[in-house]
Motif scaffolding. Structure first.
Motif, PDB file in Angstrom:
ATOM      1  N   TYR A   1      18.780  25.459 -48.575  1.00  0.00           N
ATOM      2  CA  TYR A   1      17.583  26.431 -49.301  1.00  0.00           C
ATOM      3  C   TYR A   1      18.063  26.513 -50.645  1.00  0.00           C
ATOM      4  O   TYR A   1      19.105  26.366 -51.041  1.00  0.00           O
ATOM      5  CB  TYR A   1      17.441  27.631 -48.336  1.00  0.00           C
ATOM      6  CG  TYR A   1      18.618  28.767 -48.387  1.00  0.00           C
ATOM      7  CD1 TYR A   1      18.889  29.694 -49.358  1.00  0.00           C
ATOM      8  CD2 TYR A   1      19.549  28.532 -47.489  1.00  0.00           C
ATOM      9  CE1 TYR A   1      20.018  30.468 -49.426  1.00  0.00           C
ATOM     10  CE2 TYR A   1      20.670  29.381 -47.482  1.00  0.00           C
ATOM     11  CZ  TYR A   1      20.723  30.296 -48.383  1.00  0.00           C
ATOM     12  OH  TYR A   1      21.847  31.247 -48.538  1.00  0.00           O
ATOM     13  N   GLU A   2      17.036  27.101 -51.542  1.00  0.00           N
ATOM     14  CA  GLU A   2      17.295  27.282 -52.829  1.00  0.00           C
ATOM     15  C   GLU A   2      16.415  28.879 -52.899  1.00  0.00           C
ATOM     16  O   GLU A   2      15.410  28.822 -52.547  1.00  0.00           O
ATOM     17  CB  GLU A   2      16.718  26.501 -53.545  1.00  0.00           C
ATOM     18  CG  GLU A   2      17.433  25.192 -53.851  1.00  0.00           C
ATOM     19  CD  GLU A   2      16.713  24.113 -54.939  1.00  0.00           C
ATOM     20  OE1 GLU A   2      15.903  24.419 -55.383  1.00  0.00           O
ATOM     21  OE2 GLU A   2      17.471  23.080 -54.695  1.00  0.00           O
TER      22      GLU A   2
ATOM     23  N   GLY B   1      14.989  19.665 -47.854  1.00  0.00           N
ATOM     24  CA  GLY B   1      15.806  18.417 -47.639  1.00  0.00           C
ATOM     25  C   GLY B   1      15.393  17.267 -48.106  1.00  0.00           C
ATOM     26  O   GLY B   1      14.029  17.519 -49.035  1.00  0.00           O
ATOM     27  N   THR B   2      15.981  16.286 -47.992  1.00  0.00           N
ATOM     28  CA  THR B   2      15.501  14.881 -48.577  1.00  0.00           C
ATOM     29  C   THR B   2      14.815  13.830 -47.617  1.00  0.00           C
ATOM     30  O   THR B   2      15.615  13.974 -46.370  1.00  0.00           O
ATOM     31  CB  THR B   2      16.629  14.131 -49.654  1.00  0.00           C
ATOM     32  OG1 THR B   2      17.914  14.052 -48.785  1.00  0.00           O
ATOM     33  CG2 THR B   2      17.008  15.120 -50.789  1.00  0.00           C
ATOM     34  N   ASP B   3      14.157  12.971 -47.818  1.00  0.00           N
ATOM     35  CA  ASP B   3      13.584  12.241 -46.663  1.00  0.00           C
ATOM     36  C   ASP B   3      14.502  10.813 -46.976  1.00  0.00           C
ATOM     37  O   ASP B   3      15.488  10.847 -47.561  1.00  0.00           O
ATOM     38  CB  ASP B   3      11.874  11.845 -46.779  1.00  0.00           C
ATOM     39  CG  ASP B   3      11.705  11.179 -48.248  1.00  0.00           C
ATOM     40  OD1 ASP B   3      12.674  10.533 -49.042  1.00  0.00           O
ATOM     41  OD2 ASP B   3      10.510  11.141 -48.518  1.00  0.00           O
ATOM     42  N   GLU B   4      14.022   9.881 -46.001  1.00  0.00           N
ATOM     43  CA  GLU B   4      14.877   8.614 -45.945  1.00  0.00           C
ATOM     44  C   GLU B   4      14.718   7.946 -47.386  1.00  0.00           C
ATOM     45  O   GLU B   4      15.773   7.082 -47.466  1.00  0.00           O
ATOM     46  CB  GLU B   4      14.517   7.651 -44.838  1.00  0.00           C
ATOM     47  CG  GLU B   4      12.929   7.300 -45.026  1.00  0.00           C
ATOM     48  CD  GLU B   4      11.851   8.346 -44.456  1.00  0.00           C
ATOM     49  OE1 GLU B   4      10.715   8.341 -44.616  1.00  0.00           O
ATOM     50  OE2 GLU B   4      12.395   9.431 -43.805  1.00  0.00           O
ATOM     51  N   ASN B   5      13.973   8.071 -48.163  1.00  0.00           N
ATOM     52  CA  ASN B   5      14.028   7.757 -49.527  1.00  0.00           C
ATOM     53  C   ASN B   5      14.654   8.213 -50.661  1.00  0.00           C
ATOM     54  O   ASN B   5      14.622   8.308 -51.904  1.00  0.00           O
ATOM     55  CB  ASN B   5      12.363   7.424 -50.045  1.00  0.00           C
ATOM     56  CG  ASN B   5      11.792   6.542 -48.929  1.00  0.00           C
ATOM     57  OD1 ASN B   5      12.343   5.519 -48.486  1.00  0.00           O
ATOM     58  ND2 ASN B   5      10.499   6.926 -48.546  1.00  0.00           N
TER      59      ASN B   5
ATOM     60  N   MET C   1      24.236  32.575 -39.981  1.00  0.00           N
ATOM     61  CA  MET C   1      22.971  31.914 -39.973  1.00  0.00           C
ATOM     62  C   MET C   1      22.328  31.637 -41.337  1.00  0.00           C
ATOM     63  O   MET C   1      21.729  30.764 -41.388  1.00  0.00           O
ATOM     64  CB  MET C   1      22.030  32.840 -39.017  1.00  0.00           C
ATOM     65  CG  MET C   1      20.517  32.216 -38.632  1.00  0.00           C
ATOM     66  SD  MET C   1      19.763  33.183 -37.620  1.00  0.00           S
ATOM     67  CE  MET C   1      19.458  31.809 -36.641  1.00  0.00           C
ATOM     68  N   LEU C   2      22.334  32.518 -42.140  1.00  0.00           N
ATOM     69  CA  LEU C   2      21.646  32.730 -43.447  1.00  0.00           C
ATOM     70  C   LEU C   2      22.645  32.027 -44.618  1.00  0.00           C
ATOM     71  O   LEU C   2      22.248  31.801 -45.658  1.00  0.00           O
ATOM     72  CB  LEU C   2      21.102  34.005 -43.884  1.00  0.00           C
ATOM     73  CG  LEU C   2      19.863  34.507 -43.309  1.00  0.00           C
ATOM     74  CD1 LEU C   2      19.711  34.544 -41.837  1.00  0.00           C
ATOM     75  CD2 LEU C   2      19.861  36.124 -43.882  1.00  0.00           C
ATOM     76  N   GLY C   3      23.734  31.732 -44.150  1.00  0.00           N
ATOM     77  CA  GLY C   3      24.580  31.345 -45.099  1.00  0.00           C
ATOM     78  C   GLY C   3      24.959  32.090 -46.219  1.00  0.00           C
ATOM     79  O   GLY C   3      25.236  31.756 -47.540  1.00  0.00           O
TER      80      GLY C   3
END
Length: 152
Positions: free
Chosen positions: A43-44, A57-61, A21-23
């Motif tokens: 995550y960072e 995360g990154t948005d559509e742009n 779960m936590l990677g």
């Protein structure tokens, strides 16, 4: 904010479920199950108690965004509590203002309870009204994905 709860039984140990779960050891396992929320989810930072962590995360742009959070508690293989206190807008941390005040201090808690080799993951979270439908639809899918990955 409204409190929501989701549960999933996963046919593996609490240690493996928690690490998946936590990677821990491989961030890709975190990214795989959280891709249900955003395909670019990652995550960072650190999962250590008291540490700052970004859920991004990154948005559509292609613009980075997400949550600025703190690990309020972490008892390995048993419990993780995340306290959200800001928004990441590109490279800027926003920790005050009307947008943040709506949900600042909201918690996302994950409990891991193992019984006869089956781990029950319980998610308790504070959700703003605007996100209740999204979480009710997406969390079950994300936990199904976590189950699939952890049971491999």
């Amino acid at each position: 904010m409204k409190k929501l709860q989701f549960k999933k039984d996963i046919d593996t140990s609490a240690e493996k479920t928690y690490n998946t779960m936590l990677g821990i050891g491989n961030i890709e396992t975190y990214e795989q199950w959280t891709s249900e929320f955003n395909p670019t989810s990652t995550y960072e930072g650190s999962w250590k108690k008291g540490a700052k962590i970004y859920f991004i995360g990154t948005d559509e742009n292609g613009k980075r965004g997400g949550m600025v959070s703190e690990i309020a508690d972490n008892i390995p293989f048993r419990f993780v509590s995340i306290r959200h206190y800001g928004i990441l807008d590109g490279e800027n941390e926003i920790t005050e203002g009307a947008e943040v005040e709506k949900w600042a201090g909201g918690l996302e808690n994950y409990s891991f309870e193992e019984n006869n080799g089956v781990t029950t993951v319980t998610v308790d979270l504070d959700a703003m009204e605007d996100y209740i439908d999204f979480f009710n639809k997406t969390y079950p899918k994300a936990l199904n994905k976590l189950k699939e990955i952890a049971e491999k």
